[in-house]
Design a protein around this motif. Structure first.
Motif, PDB file in Angstrom:
ATOM      1  N   ILE A  97       0.861  -1.188   0.000  1.00  0.00           N
ATOM      2  CA  ILE A  97       0.000   0.000   0.000  1.00  0.00           C
ATOM      3  C   ILE A  97       0.894   1.233   0.000  1.00  0.00           C
ATOM      4  O   ILE A  97       1.897   1.278   0.725  1.00  0.00           O
ATOM      5  CB  ILE A  97      -0.961   0.004   1.210  1.00  0.00           C
ATOM      6  CG1 ILE A  97      -1.776   1.311   1.264  1.00  0.00           C
ATOM      7  CG2 ILE A  97      -0.231  -0.240   2.517  1.00  0.00           C
ATOM      8  CD1 ILE A  97      -2.834   1.351   2.349  1.00  0.00           C
ATOM      9  N   SER A  98       0.552   2.207  -0.804  1.00  0.00           N
ATOM     10  CA  SER A  98       1.335   3.444  -0.817  1.00  0.00           C
ATOM     11  C   SER A  98       1.062   4.232   0.448  1.00  0.00           C
ATOM     12  O   SER A  98      -0.020   4.147   1.038  1.00  0.00           O
ATOM     13  CB  SER A  98       0.955   4.302  -2.022  1.00  0.00           C
ATOM     14  OG  SER A  98      -0.335   4.872  -1.841  1.00  0.00           O
ATOM     15  N   ASP A  99       2.038   5.010   0.890  1.00  0.00           N
ATOM     16  CA  ASP A  99       1.731   6.043   1.873  1.00  0.00           C
ATOM     17  C   ASP A  99       0.800   7.038   1.176  1.00  0.00           C
ATOM     18  O   ASP A  99       0.647   7.033  -0.051  1.00  0.00           O
ATOM     19  CB  ASP A  99       3.012   6.725   2.352  1.00  0.00           C
ATOM     20  CG  ASP A  99       2.873   7.330   3.755  1.00  0.00           C
ATOM     21  OD1 ASP A  99       1.731   7.436   4.243  1.00  0.00           O
ATOM     22  OD2 ASP A  99       3.900   7.687   4.348  1.00  0.00           O
ATOM     23  N   ALA A 100       0.154   7.883   1.956  1.00  0.00           N
ATOM     24  CA  ALA A 100      -0.885   8.758   1.425  1.00  0.00           C
ATOM     25  C   ALA A 100      -0.383   9.550   0.216  1.00  0.00           C
ATOM     26  O   ALA A 100       0.643  10.232   0.286  1.00  0.00           O
ATOM     27  CB  ALA A 100      -1.372   9.718   2.504  1.00  0.00           C
ATOM     28  N   LEU A 101      -1.100   9.457  -0.893  1.00  0.00           N
ATOM     29  CA  LEU A 101      -0.676  10.120  -2.127  1.00  0.00           C
ATOM     30  C   LEU A 101      -0.973  11.618  -2.129  1.00  0.00           C
ATOM     31  O   LEU A 101      -0.595  12.318  -3.061  1.00  0.00           O
ATOM     32  CB  LEU A 101      -1.341   9.454  -3.337  1.00  0.00           C
ATOM     33  CG  LEU A 101      -0.897   8.013  -3.612  1.00  0.00           C
ATOM     34  CD1 LEU A 101      -1.621   7.455  -4.836  1.00  0.00           C
ATOM     35  CD2 LEU A 101       0.616   7.925  -3.816  1.00  0.00           C
ATOM     36  N   ASN A 102      -1.631  12.096  -1.077  1.00  0.00           N
ATOM     37  CA  ASN A 102      -1.826  13.551  -0.964  1.00  0.00           C
ATOM     38  C   ASN A 102      -0.611  14.241  -0.360  1.00  0.00           C
ATOM     39  O   ASN A 102      -0.529  15.470  -0.367  1.00  0.00           O
ATOM     40  CB  ASN A 102      -3.047  13.854  -0.094  1.00  0.00           C
ATOM     41  CG  ASN A 102      -2.773  13.593   1.390  1.00  0.00           C
ATOM     42  OD1 ASN A 102      -2.224  12.554   1.743  1.00  0.00           O
ATOM     43  ND2 ASN A 102      -3.141  14.510   2.248  1.00  0.00           N
TER      44      ASN A 102
END
Length: 530
Positions: A285-290
């Protein structure tokens, strides 16, 4: 969620667009307006997103708006969260995987819920992994009670940078075996309740001086050093079969053949290193893409989502451009790419929903917190019996009205004058302590993060150092031990670290003052006196 059985059977019927939609995890917020809630419902219905990650509000630090918007406190946050989860599940064609950051309990995101000690406190407990197992288990119970399947914890970053602005107290410490041991106990406790855990932030966010919410950290260590240290907990826990890993937004050229792009967007990092060299078979899972480490560099909607997926992320956390991201992946991805990620996510959902029908109640933290308080209490320097039977004054460095639980509890056993920074200026305290010899000093840092000296006014730190120089001072620290880096600790007569300001930790510290217990904890990080 009994309707997951036909959902499992129907997986071959999902279209390619629906399968891609399942890989998206938009953010959901407990304190959203009805208009914002309806917008998320629309995302779920139109784009078949597979999961949601819950945050407190759109003004929280994790959403990059800290200080820009007023945080709304909601006394009924837990009930609101449960209702929102049920509401979002009711409009989903395929049941949603619900996640949250609950590193030290739901209290990390939700008011009036159970809070457990920070990881740095657990890191101070020598060898007793049963307590960390219990913490993982009870946090998982709380997640289940809310309808949450996936706890994005624990942090397995090795924090060896005292100025790290975002990890620090969230890490079990600076020693790789200690970090690995404590993380494994937490994971096993959570698994006992059927709640999924997630290692973060691969390949290691501990030795950074930049918060990746705000910028891209650069780590310039050699690959040999990184393999020996930062990657050690990840590899050991991969060998234990951990189900998910979060890819951090970090620039680490030595692990990517000299590339400086964020690790979360690097095929060399996620496919070559994590999948092939380290043999990880679970969900990435990616860290938050924001987060600004990546989001500010990709203004074209859908581009960042495609790059993150193409690099090897199976789940795109806090993706803000769902429609454009799905379309860009449809246009660029091969069927095998989509199928591989979808199959991994689907297996994770099957794992999660097997446990979700078991009812759970909110945990009670007091007993285990008291045990942790006693096991972690650390005599960092000196001895503390020097003036137990002599006259002393109590001095409280605190932003709250005195007395603290620590001094209130101690006053039931001993008689002593008490002074506080809440009621007196530093100059007044300097005069009042001028003729005193023995001082029992309790320090309550306002924040656990190191920014702005943990929000301790510099004049108060200066006062402490003056007292160290001229008085017999025993310091009890109820907070992040890295505070000691800003004190002349070699001048203190004794220093005791209690790590947390919880009631249980303050009462345990009093027991130590009265010689009723011993301090068996060991500080999990290094301190250098100024």
């Amino acid at each position: 969620m009994n309707n997951f059985i036909p959902y499992i059977q129907a997986k071959t019927k999902l279209s390619i667009v629906e399968k891609i939609g399942q890989l998206f995890m938009p953010a959901a917020f407990i304190n959203d307006s009805e208009e914002e809630i309806l917008a998320i419902e629309q995302l779920i219905k139109e784009h078949h997103v597979g999961s949601l990650c819950f945050f407190h509000s759109r003004a929280s630090a994790a959403t990059n708006f800290e200080g820009k918007k007023k945080i709304v406190y909601n006394e009924d946050s837990f009930a609101t969260l449960k209702k929102l989860i049920q509401r979002y599940q009711s409009v989903a064609k395929y049941p949603l995987l619900i996640s949250i950051d609950a590193e030290w309990g739901l209290a990390m995101r939700i008011e009036n819920t159970t809070q457990y000690p920070y990881a740095i406190t657990l890191g101070a407990i020598p060898n007793k992994t049963d307590l960390i197992y219990k913490v993982g288990q009870q946090i998982a119970q709380d997640c289940k009670a809310a309808g949450i399947h996936w706890n994005l914890a624990p942090v397995v970053d090795i924090n060896n940078n005292p100025n790290n602005p975002v990890i620090g107290y969230r890490s079990f410490g600076e020693e790789k075996h200690n970090v690995t041991q404590k993380a494994l106990a937490f994971i096993k406790g959570s698994a006992h309740e059927g709640v999924i855990t997630c290692l973060k932030h691969f390949p290691g966010h501990g030795d950074t001086a930049v918060d990746s919410h705000l910028g891209l950290p650069l780590i310039s260590k050699s690959k040999d050093d990184l393999v020996a240290n930062e990657l050690f907990p990840f590899q050991q826990l991969i060998n234990e079969g951990v189900p998910t890993i979060m890819a951090g937004h970090l620039s680490i050229p030595a692990l990517a053949d000299g590339d400086t792009i964020p690790s979360s967007l690097s095929k060399k990092m996620l496919k070559n290193l994590l999948r092939e060299e380290m043999n990880f078979k679970g969900v990435v899972i990616s860290d938050a893409l924001n987060m600004h480490a990546v989001s500010k560099n990709y203004p074209i909607k859908g581009e960042l989502e495609w790059l993150a997926f193409d690099a090897g992320n199976d789940v795109l956390c806090f993706a803000e451009n769902i429609e454009e991201g799905i379309q860009t992946i449809v246009e660029n991805a091969s069927n095998s790419q989509v199928e591989e990620s979808f199959e991994r996510l689907w297996r994770l959902k099957e794992m999660a929903f097997k446990a979700c029908d078991n009812p759970a109640k909110l945990s009670e933290a007091s007993i285990v917190n008291k045990e942790i308080a006693r096991a972690s209490l650390t005599l960092f320097k000196g001895t503390t019996g020097s003036f137990n039977t002599q006259d002393f004054i109590g001095l409280e460095i605190n932003q709250s009205k005195p007395p603290s639980i620590f001094f209130k509890t101690l006053a039931d056993k001993k008689t002593f004058p008490l002074m506080s920074t809440f009621e007196n200026s530093v100059e007044v305290l300097r005069q009042q302590t001028k003729n005193e010899k023995n001082i029992l000093l309790a320090l309550f840092p306002p924040k656990a993060k190191p920014a702005n000296l943990f929000d301790i006014p510099k004049e108060q730190l200066d006062l402490i150092n003056e007292l160290f120089e001229t008085k017999n001072v025993i310091l009890y620290l109820f907070g992040n031990p890295y505070v000691l880096n800003h004190l002349q600790i070699d001048k203190a007569k004794a220093i005791v670290i209690a790590y947390q300001n919880f009631k249980e930790f303050q009462e345990t510290a009093v027991q130590f003052v009265l010689k009723e217990i011993e301090a068996s904890g060991k500080i999990p990080v290094s301190i250098k006196s100024i």
